[in-house]
Design a protein around this motif. Sequence first.
Motif, mmCIF file in Angstrom:
data_model
loop_
_atom_site.group_PDB
_atom_site.id
_atom_site.type_symbol
_atom_site.label_atom_id
_atom_site.label_comp_id
_atom_site.label_asym_id
_atom_site.label_seq_id
_atom_site.Cartn_x
_atom_site.Cartn_y
_atom_site.Cartn_z
ATOM 1 N N THR A 72 0.838 -1.207 0.000
ATOM 2 C CA THR A 72 0.000 0.000 0.000
ATOM 3 C C THR A 72 0.867 1.249 0.000
ATOM 4 O O THR A 72 0.606 2.201 -0.745
ATOM 5 N N ASP A 73 1.927 1.235 0.814
ATOM 6 C CA ASP A 73 2.836 2.388 0.847
ATOM 7 C C ASP A 73 3.505 2.599 -0.514
ATOM 8 O O ASP A 73 3.632 3.737 -0.979
ATOM 9 N N LEU A 74 3.930 1.503 -1.132
ATOM 10 C CA LEU A 74 4.579 1.617 -2.441
ATOM 11 C C LEU A 74 3.606 2.122 -3.500
ATOM 12 O O LEU A 74 3.980 2.910 -4.377
ATOM 13 N N GLU A 75 2.351 1.686 -3.446
ATOM 14 C CA GLU A 75 1.347 2.178 -4.395
ATOM 15 C C GLU A 75 1.117 3.674 -4.210
ATOM 16 O O GLU A 75 1.000 4.411 -5.193
ATOM 17 N N GLN A 76 1.060 4.123 -2.959
ATOM 18 C CA GLN A 76 0.878 5.551 -2.707
ATOM 19 C C GLN A 76 2.076 6.345 -3.195
ATOM 20 O O GLN A 76 1.928 7.423 -3.787
ATOM 21 N N GLU A 77 3.277 5.810 -2.964
ATOM 22 C CA GLU A 77 4.486 6.488 -3.429
ATOM 23 C C GLU A 77 4.509 6.545 -4.952
ATOM 24 O O GLU A 77 4.875 7.566 -5.546
ATOM 25 N N ALA A 78 4.103 5.446 -5.595
ATOM 26 C CA ALA A 78 4.060 5.425 -7.058
ATOM 27 C C ALA A 78 3.055 6.442 -7.577
ATOM 28 O O ALA A 78 3.320 7.136 -8.562
ATOM 29 N N ALA A 79 1.899 6.542 -6.927
ATOM 30 C CA ALA A 79 0.896 7.525 -7.354
ATOM 31 C C ALA A 79 1.430 8.946 -7.181
ATOM 32 O O ALA A 79 1.233 9.802 -8.054
ATOM 33 N N ARG A 80 2.150 9.184 -6.085
ATOM 34 C CA ARG A 80 2.713 10.515 -5.847
ATOM 35 C C ARG A 80 3.766 10.833 -6.908
ATOM 36 O O ARG A 80 3.784 11.931 -7.476
ATOM 37 N N LEU A 81 4.629 9.861 -7.197
ATOM 38 C CA LEU A 81 5.667 10.080 -8.206
ATOM 39 C C LEU A 81 5.064 10.263 -9.594
ATOM 40 O O LEU A 81 5.542 11.082 -10.381
ATOM 41 N N ARG A 82 3.989 9.517 -9.896
ATOM 42 C CA ARG A 82 3.330 9.667 -11.198
ATOM 43 C C ARG A 82 2.734 11.072 -11.325
ATOM 44 O O ARG A 82 2.868 11.721 -12.360
ATOM 45 N N ALA A 83 2.091 11.541 -10.249
ATOM 46 C CA ALA A 83 1.509 12.889 -10.286
ATOM 47 C C ALA A 83 2.611 13.934 -10.443
ATOM 48 O O ALA A 83 2.459 14.899 -11.211
ATOM 49 N N GLN A 84 3.713 13.743 -9.744
ATOM 50 C CA GLN A 84 4.837 14.676 -9.846
ATOM 51 C C GLN A 84 5.412 14.661 -11.267
ATOM 52 O O GLN A 84 5.709 15.715 -11.838
ATOM 53 N N TYR A 85 5.542 13.484 -11.838
ATOM 54 C CA TYR A 85 6.049 13.335 -13.209
ATOM 55 C C TYR A 85 5.127 14.041 -14.198
ATOM 56 O O TYR A 85 5.591 14.790 -15.063
ATOM 57 N N GLU A 86 3.828 13.824 -14.072
ATOM 58 C CA GLU A 86 2.871 14.457 -14.986
ATOM 59 C C GLU A 86 2.885 15.970 -14.828
ATOM 60 O O GLU A 86 2.778 16.698 -15.814
ATOM 61 N N GLU A 87 3.054 16.447 -13.595
ATOM 62 C CA GLU A 87 3.123 17.898 -13.377
ATOM 63 C C GLU A 87 4.367 18.474 -14.053
ATOM 64 O O GLU A 87 4.305 19.526 -14.690
ATOM 65 N N LYS A 88 5.490 17.764 -13.953
ATOM 66 C CA LYS A 88 6.713 18.249 -14.595
ATOM 67 C C LYS A 88 6.578 18.222 -16.110
ATOM 68 O O LYS A 88 7.096 19.101 -16.791
ATOM 69 N N ILE A 89 5.876 17.228 -16.639
ATOM 70 C CA ILE A 89 5.649 17.174 -18.084
ATOM 71 C C ILE A 89 4.816 18.373 -18.523
ATOM 72 O O ILE A 89 5.111 19.013 -19.543
ATOM 73 N N VAL A 90 3.781 18.693 -17.743
ATOM 74 C CA VAL A 90 2.936 19.852 -18.079
ATOM 75 C C VAL A 90 3.773 21.124 -18.035
ATOM 76 O O VAL A 90 3.688 21.973 -18.930
ATOM 77 N N GLN A 91 4.614 21.255 -17.012
ATOM 78 C CA GLN A 91 5.466 22.443 -16.914
ATOM 79 C C GLN A 91 6.437 22.520 -18.088
ATOM 80 O O GLN A 91 6.674 23.598 -18.637
ATOM 81 N N ALA A 92 6.990 21.386 -18.490
ATOM 82 C CA ALA A 92 7.921 21.368 -19.623
ATOM 83 C C ALA A 92 7.199 21.748 -20.910
ATOM 84 O O ALA A 92 7.748 22.475 -21.745
ATOM 85 N N ARG A 93 5.966 21.258 -21.073
ATOM 86 C CA ARG A 93 5.201 21.629 -22.267
ATOM 87 C C ARG A 93 4.916 23.126 -22.287
ATOM 88 O O ARG A 93 5.025 23.771 -23.336
ATOM 89 N N VAL A 94 4.552 23.673 -21.134
ATOM 90 C CA VAL A 94 4.264 25.111 -21.062
ATOM 91 C C VAL A 94 5.527 25.900 -21.394
ATOM 92 O O VAL A 94 5.492 26.854 -22.174
ATOM 93 N N ALA A 95 6.651 25.487 -20.815
ATOM 94 C CA ALA A 95 7.915 26.178 -21.089
ATOM 95 C C ALA A 95 8.295 26.035 -22.562
ATOM 96 O O ALA A 95 8.763 26.997 -23.187
#
Length: 142
Positions: free
Chosen positions: A49-72
């Motif tokens: 469960t902890d690993l799934e939560q960490e993976a979800a957090r990392l996925r959200a962080q990754y997607e946010e960075k992708i959005v920021q890179a696209r905007v830039a």
Amino acid sequence: MISLDISILYQVVLFVVLLLLLNKIFFRPYLQLLEEREQRTSGAQHDSTDLEQEAARLRAQYEEKIVQARVAGNAAKEEILRSAQLARDKVLAEAREEAAQILGRVRQELAAALERERQVAVAEAAALAAEMAGKALGRKVA
């Protein structure tokens, strides 16, 4: 019928002693083993469960960075396009100005050449008219 004698007492004592021995030798270790296995299983589930939560957090962080890179990237692209349009407009303005200057010079040269040719044509027309008049009159006209 059941008779109550000393053998029953021996059997009860033997049963209690055997129960205590089996409890110490077999039952407690088996129960501890079951409890340990349950802890490992629930611990693994908790870790999962902890690993799934960490993976979800990392996925959200990754997607946010992708959005920021696209905007830039889009901002950089827009800046490059805007500077290219400004450079194009500057080059076009310079070319138009140079073309206008060349056209002005050509028009002046053409007007000057036309004026020279007109003067030559007028002089030749006058000479031709004098020659024709001289031939028509039979004498030289000045």
